[in-house]
Design an enzyme around this catalytic site. Structure first.
Site, short mmCIF file in Angstrom:
data_model
loop_
_atom_site.label_atom_id
_atom_site.label_comp_id
_atom_site.label_asym_id
_atom_site.label_seq_id
_atom_site.Cartn_x
_atom_site.Cartn_y
_atom_site.Cartn_z
N GLN A 1 -0.21 -7.95 -10.13
CA GLN A 1 -0.78 -7.18 -9.03
C GLN A 1 0.22 -7.12 -7.88
O GLN A 1 0.90 -8.09 -7.58
CB GLN A 1 -2.08 -7.81 -8.52
CG GLN A 1 -2.78 -7.00 -7.43
CD GLN A 1 -4.04 -7.68 -6.91
OE1 GLN A 1 -3.96 -8.53 -6.03
NE2 GLN A 1 -5.19 -7.33 -7.47
N SER B 1 -4.55 -7.23 4.55
CA SER B 1 -4.08 -7.04 3.18
C SER B 1 -4.99 -6.07 2.42
O SER B 1 -6.15 -5.84 2.81
CB SER B 1 -4.03 -8.37 2.44
OG SER B 1 -5.34 -8.90 2.28
N ASP C 1 -9.23 -10.81 -10.10
CA ASP C 1 -8.84 -10.32 -8.78
C ASP C 1 -8.95 -11.41 -7.72
O ASP C 1 -8.49 -11.23 -6.59
CB ASP C 1 -9.71 -9.11 -8.39
CG ASP C 1 -9.10 -8.29 -7.26
OD1 ASP C 1 -7.86 -8.23 -7.17
OD2 ASP C 1 -9.86 -7.72 -6.46
#
Length: 311
Positions: free
Chosen positions: A297, A245, A223
């Site tokens: 993602q 974000s 991530d």
């Protein structure tokens, strides 16, 4: 439970302390046959790191699978931002158990409110048709690159006065994952550039010989850097307060076993952004060029609005 060590000069955690804390963080406590509680990040504050929730959910799913099957993919949707500090509950459903494959569905909740849905697929190891079309990128070895900790320190010198105390503390918090990036960092360089980046990563200390744990650590680290790739062409940075974000979803395919306490190369690119969203892809290689995982993602990316004097 995670240790209560802080990063003060008199009581700074060692690299192995940080790694051991990560192992505890990614070891959910079993509360029932298919229910688990995820430990909280030591000294955590603000929003919980998405990679932590993904890795804990994967660990909860892996705990309900026998040793004859291994995770080969996961798909997750972030529903709400979680809070660091309170524990996270993981409810696992055994949707399918076959001879070769199995499937688990996990709902992560905090305070009774779902924050993430994850589905993981497992397979019994077998021989099969094999190829790897993706060559390992030709990038400098990690030993010749500065650490991201050093880059963060320089960024704090440049932009620290624009950050809140909490943001500065988060930036300087000792991390169990060491990263070394090749090329310019968007934190310090506002010039737009190609949406393509390369980062080496590994834990700062040694991990136990548990393949399931190494998959969870890779999921945790995956991530990092991924969403940021989609903003590189726009020359904007969270560090400078120019972006808002949030991750929307996250997918990982595990192709081959790998140790997360040895250097892995994370190549990311972003083919598209628009409509307030950015799409990103990643490939993870061992030092000898084996493709061990792929990621994808999509996240929300919005340019922060400047406050006017009348606001």
């Amino acid at each position: 439970m995670p240790s209560d060590k802080t990063a003060s000069p008199d009581n700074a955690p060692t690299p192995q302390d940080l790694t051991d804390d990560l192992v505890r963080l990614l070891s959910p406590i079993r509360e029932g046959e298919d229910r688990f509680t995820g430990p909280a990040q030591p000294g955590g504050q603000g929003r919980v790191f998405g990679g932590q929730v993904i890795a804990q959910a994967l660990q909860a799913a892996q705990a309900t699978i026998g040793e004859d099957k291994q995770a080969h993919s996961l798909h997750a949707y972030f529903l709400r931002g979680g809070e660091e500090g309170p524990p996270i509950d993981y409810a696992t459903e055994r949707d399918f158990d076959g001879r070769s494959f199995a499937n688990r569905r996990v709902v992560a909740s905090q305070g009774g409110t779902p924050i993430l849905n994850l589905t993981a697929s497992f397979q019994a190891p077998e021989e099969g048709l094999s190829h790897q079309a993706a060559p390992m990128p030709d990038v400098p070895d990690p030993e010749g690159l500065v650490t991201d900790d050093e880059v963060r320190a320089k960024a704090l010198e440049a932009f620290g006065e624009k950050m809140s105390a909490g943001q500065r503390a988060l930036m300087m918090r000792p991390r169990p994952i060491e990263m070394r990036s090749s090329g310019r960092h968007q934190w310090l360089n506002p010039e737009p550039r190609e949406p393509h980046s390369f980062s080496w990563f590994k834990t700062v200390g040694s991990l136990p010989d548990d393949p399931a744990l190494h998959r969870a650590v890779i999921a945790y680290a995956s991530d990092y850097t991924l969403l940021g790739t989609s903003v590189l062409p726009h020359g904007l940075s969270w560090m400078r307060g120019e972006l808002i974000s949030a991750s929307l979803d996250h997918a990982i395919w595990f192709h081959a076993p790998a140790r997360a306490d040895e250097w892995l190369l994370y190549e990311t690119d972003s083919p598209w952004s628009g409509s307030g969203r950015g799409y990103n892809r990643g490939r993870i290689f061992t030092r000898d060029g084996v493709l061990v995982a792929s990621t994808a993602q999509e996240g929300m990316i919005r340019q922060a609005r400047r406050k006017s004097g009348s606001d």
